[in-house]
Design an enzyme around this catalytic site. Sequence first.
Site, PDB file in Angstrom:
ATOM      1  N   ASP A 119       0.632 -24.518 -21.894  1.00 15.43           N
ATOM      2  CA  ASP A 119       1.886 -25.156 -21.485  1.00 15.43           C
ATOM      3  C   ASP A 119       3.047 -24.181 -21.337  1.00 15.43           C
ATOM      4  O   ASP A 119       4.186 -24.598 -21.126  1.00 15.43           O
ATOM      5  CB  ASP A 119       2.260 -26.265 -22.472  1.00 15.43           C
ATOM      6  CG  ASP A 119       2.414 -25.760 -23.902  1.00 15.43           C
ATOM      7  OD1 ASP A 119       2.112 -24.572 -24.158  1.00 15.43           O
ATOM      8  OD2 ASP A 119       2.826 -26.556 -24.769  1.00 15.43           O
ATOM      9  N   GLN A 120       2.794 -22.868 -21.430  1.00 11.24           N
ATOM     10  CA  GLN A 120       3.860 -21.896 -21.219  1.00 11.24           C
ATOM     11  C   GLN A 120       4.328 -21.930 -19.766  1.00 11.24           C
ATOM     12  O   GLN A 120       3.504 -21.993 -18.842  1.00 11.24           O
ATOM     13  CB  GLN A 120       3.368 -20.470 -21.525  1.00 11.24           C
ATOM     14  CG  GLN A 120       3.330 -20.129 -22.987  1.00 11.24           C
ATOM     15  CD  GLN A 120       2.868 -18.689 -23.209  1.00 11.24           C
ATOM     16  OE1 GLN A 120       2.176 -18.419 -24.172  1.00 11.24           O
ATOM     17  NE2 GLN A 120       3.240 -17.771 -22.327  1.00 11.24           N
ATOM     18  N   GLY A 146       8.612  -4.072  -1.491  1.00 11.46           N
ATOM     19  CA  GLY A 146       8.078  -3.441  -0.292  1.00 11.46           C
ATOM     20  C   GLY A 146       6.738  -2.783  -0.530  1.00 11.46           C
ATOM     21  O   GLY A 146       5.716  -3.437  -0.654  1.00 11.46           O
ATOM     22  N   GLY A 147       6.748  -1.439  -0.591  1.00  7.63           N
ATOM     23  CA  GLY A 147       5.501  -0.709  -0.705  1.00  7.63           C
ATOM     24  C   GLY A 147       4.797  -0.610   0.643  1.00  7.63           C
ATOM     25  O   GLY A 147       5.279  -1.096   1.673  1.00  7.63           O
ATOM     26  N   TRP A 148       3.645   0.022   0.642  1.00  7.84           N
ATOM     27  CA  TRP A 148       2.912   0.279   1.882  1.00  7.84           C
ATOM     28  C   TRP A 148       2.585  -1.014   2.632  1.00  7.84           C
ATOM     29  O   TRP A 148       2.765  -1.114   3.841  1.00  7.84           O
ATOM     30  CB  TRP A 148       1.639   1.058   1.565  1.00  7.84           C
ATOM     31  CG  TRP A 148       0.788   1.315   2.775  1.00  7.84           C
ATOM     32  CD1 TRP A 148      -0.376   0.672   3.114  1.00  7.84           C
ATOM     33  CD2 TRP A 148       1.033   2.266   3.820  1.00  7.84           C
ATOM     34  NE1 TRP A 148      -0.878   1.168   4.295  1.00  7.84           N
ATOM     35  CE2 TRP A 148      -0.031   2.161   4.753  1.00  7.84           C
ATOM     36  CE3 TRP A 148       2.029   3.206   4.048  1.00  7.84           C
ATOM     37  CZ2 TRP A 148      -0.121   2.939   5.889  1.00  7.84           C
ATOM     38  CZ3 TRP A 148       1.937   3.997   5.184  1.00  7.84           C
ATOM     39  CH2 TRP A 148       0.884   3.860   6.098  1.00  7.84           C
ATOM     40  N   GLU A 204       8.783   1.439   3.064  1.00  6.75           N
ATOM     41  CA  GLU A 204       7.900   2.487   3.589  1.00  6.75           C
ATOM     42  C   GLU A 204       7.556   2.193   5.056  1.00  6.75           C
ATOM     43  O   GLU A 204       6.660   1.408   5.341  1.00  6.75           O
ATOM     44  CB  GLU A 204       6.615   2.558   2.765  1.00  6.75           C
ATOM     45  CG  GLU A 204       6.867   2.918   1.310  1.00  6.75           C
ATOM     46  CD  GLU A 204       5.582   3.101   0.512  1.00  6.75           C
ATOM     47  OE1 GLU A 204       4.488   3.199   1.109  1.00  6.75           O
ATOM     48  OE2 GLU A 204       5.675   3.142  -0.714  1.00  6.75           O
TER      49      GLU A 204
END
Length: 222
Positions: A119-120, A146-148, A204
């Site tokens: 339930d978390q 973002g990133g590649w 990128e």
Amino acid sequence: MRPRVMTRLTFGAAAAAALGLLATLTPTAGAHQPSGHKPELKRIGYFTQWGIYGRDFQVQDLETSGTAAKLSHVNYAFGVIGPDGKCLMGNAPGSDPWADYVRPVDAATSVDGVGDTADQRLAGNFNELRELKAKNPGLKVMISLGGWSGSAHFSDAVRTDAGRKALVASCISTYIKGDLPVDGARGGAGAAAGVFDGVDLDWEWPGSDGAPGNVIRPEDKP
């Protein structure tokens, strides 16, 4: 984790109210600095979202290896900009909510030694990063955007003032305020509040190549 040496642009929680950009740039060689200025160096490590799978590198490993105590910032890689120019989260291409905040982490691999419950509202890597910060006061966590494979729509998102404001607002909502899509018991408004301290822009690359399909414009750099 992957080592990197580069100039970064970040904006943090202080920008939330005004939807502004607070630039914190790593000084470059020869750059003008005020008299007597001594730049504060940062030790930044990247934690890759997908590293929990084949590499079996968990957030807990940052703590047990002693790495977290040596870092000033952890950049969580990567957040994705969607085709609408906003921070993308949930069941959509390029996003992995299971790794981010849905996956239950057991006691053996949890930073605080307590397993996640059904339930978390927050579980997965995001909750482990929250626990990591609790054990390392002063450690900041950034979402690396973002990133590649997640930079395809950067150019579209930032080409106008309205687009930039929409992108910033969506990032603040998702990561700073922690408003996550509901996934069963997980997520909801404020579920990830306090996990992220700011946003690392990992475009990128502006105006030059990148992954196949990236939108590229000559005005990207300015």
